[in-house]
Design a protein around this motif. Structure first.
Motif, PDB file in Angstrom:
ATOM      1  N   ALA A  99      35.170  -4.572  24.954  1.00  0.00           N
ATOM      2  CA  ALA A  99      34.004  -3.824  24.495  1.00  0.00           C
ATOM      3  C   ALA A  99      32.838  -3.959  25.466  1.00  0.00           C
ATOM      4  N   LEU A 129      33.430  -1.179  28.147  1.00  0.00           N
ATOM      5  CA  LEU A 129      33.841   0.140  27.691  1.00  0.00           C
ATOM      6  C   LEU A 129      32.976   1.241  28.273  1.00  0.00           C
ATOM      7  N   GLN A 183      37.984   4.879  21.359  1.00  0.00           N
ATOM      8  CA  GLN A 183      36.784   4.052  21.280  1.00  0.00           C
ATOM      9  C   GLN A 183      35.617   4.664  22.050  1.00  0.00           C
ATOM     10  N   GLU A 184      35.919   5.427  23.110  1.00  0.00           N
ATOM     11  CA  GLU A 184      34.823   6.044  23.851  1.00  0.00           C
ATOM     12  C   GLU A 184      34.096   7.071  22.987  1.00  0.00           C
ATOM     13  N   GLU A 239      33.993   7.075  19.744  1.00  0.00           N
ATOM     14  CA  GLU A 239      33.285   6.305  18.712  1.00  0.00           C
ATOM     15  C   GLU A 239      32.009   5.693  19.269  1.00  0.00           C
ATOM     16  N   LEU A 240      32.058   5.265  20.552  1.00  0.00           N
ATOM     17  CA  LEU A 240      30.868   4.700  21.182  1.00  0.00           C
ATOM     18  C   LEU A 240      29.764   5.744  21.271  1.00  0.00           C
TER      19      LEU A 240
END
Length: 227
Positions: A15, A18, A45-46, A48-49
């Motif tokens: 994380a 990321l 996850q990108e 979501e980031l």
């Protein structure tokens, strides 16, 4: 995926890395020649980031607005709260410098730290402005410069004590290693650099802003010492 054929390419990163890795991948995809009818996009996850960063930006603005409303209610004025809110950009300067100095990427944890700073860094400014206004009410014959000197003499020690104790308390969190350090370190880094920079700049910038925007008295009274 959504009725279309798709191929997934996955990778595992921490994380802490990321945002940096996602930026590099986006740069590669922007210049990658793709056949007709083929699209490439980032997900997981990108994505979501990005969504989290957008949501936390709204939360940050909302928290600053609520802080302003509370101060406006207590001071029964708009000018003083606006002046106090000037401490927030000063804290952001420290956060940006800290991230650059330690080569730390922007992350959700950093955003959380910035939201926390929004309610912390204004404390020193509130203490200083309140002391200046009280001194002006008790001694209306004093010039605005004399009022600021009195406020600085009375509130410098409490401001420095509260700042130092907070920084010392965050130091073990910043220096800790092991499991979960990638979450604790950016949070402590954001709070420490933001609070330290804000405290130093508030002691110099806030009095100047007070003279510019809240001069309820002429710069110097008759018979007062300009020094």
């Amino acid at each position: 995926v959504d009725g279309q054929r798709a191929a997934e390419i996955t990778a595992d990163v921490s994380a802490f890395e990321l945002a940096e890795i996602a930026e590099k991948i986006a740069g590669v995809l922007s210049v990658l020649p793709l056949p007709s009818g083929v699209e490439a996009e980032s997900a997981g996850q990108e994505r979501e980031l990005g969504e989290s960063a957008s949501t936390l930006s709204e939360v940050l603005l909302l928290s600053l607005f609520l802080v302003f409303v509370v101060m406006a209610t207590q001071f029964e004025s708009i000018r003083a709260p606006l002046l106090i809110m000037g401490a927030v950009p000063l804290a952001l300067i420290g956060v940006i410098f800290g991230l650059w100095l330690t080569q730390t990427s922007m992350s959700v944890v950093v955003f959380v730290g910035m939201i926390t700073l929004g309610g912390v860094v204004v404390n020193n400014a509130i203490v200083f402005i309140d002391a200046a206004q009280r001194a002006q009410e008790r001694s209306p014959h004093l010039s605005v410069y004399e009022v600021l000197i009195i406020a600085g003499e009375r509130r410098l020690r409490p401001i420095m004590m509260t700042t130092l104790t907070t920084l010392i308390g965050l130091t073990p969190m910043y220096l800790s290693r092991g499991e979960g350090a990638e979450l604790r370190t950016p949070l402590a880094l954001t709070l420490m650099f933001g609070l330290a920079c804000s405290t130093v700049l508030v002691l110099y910038v806030l009095p100047s802003l007070y003279v510019l925007f809240m001069p309820s008295q002429p710069p110097y009274q008759t018979g007062s010492d300009p020094q």
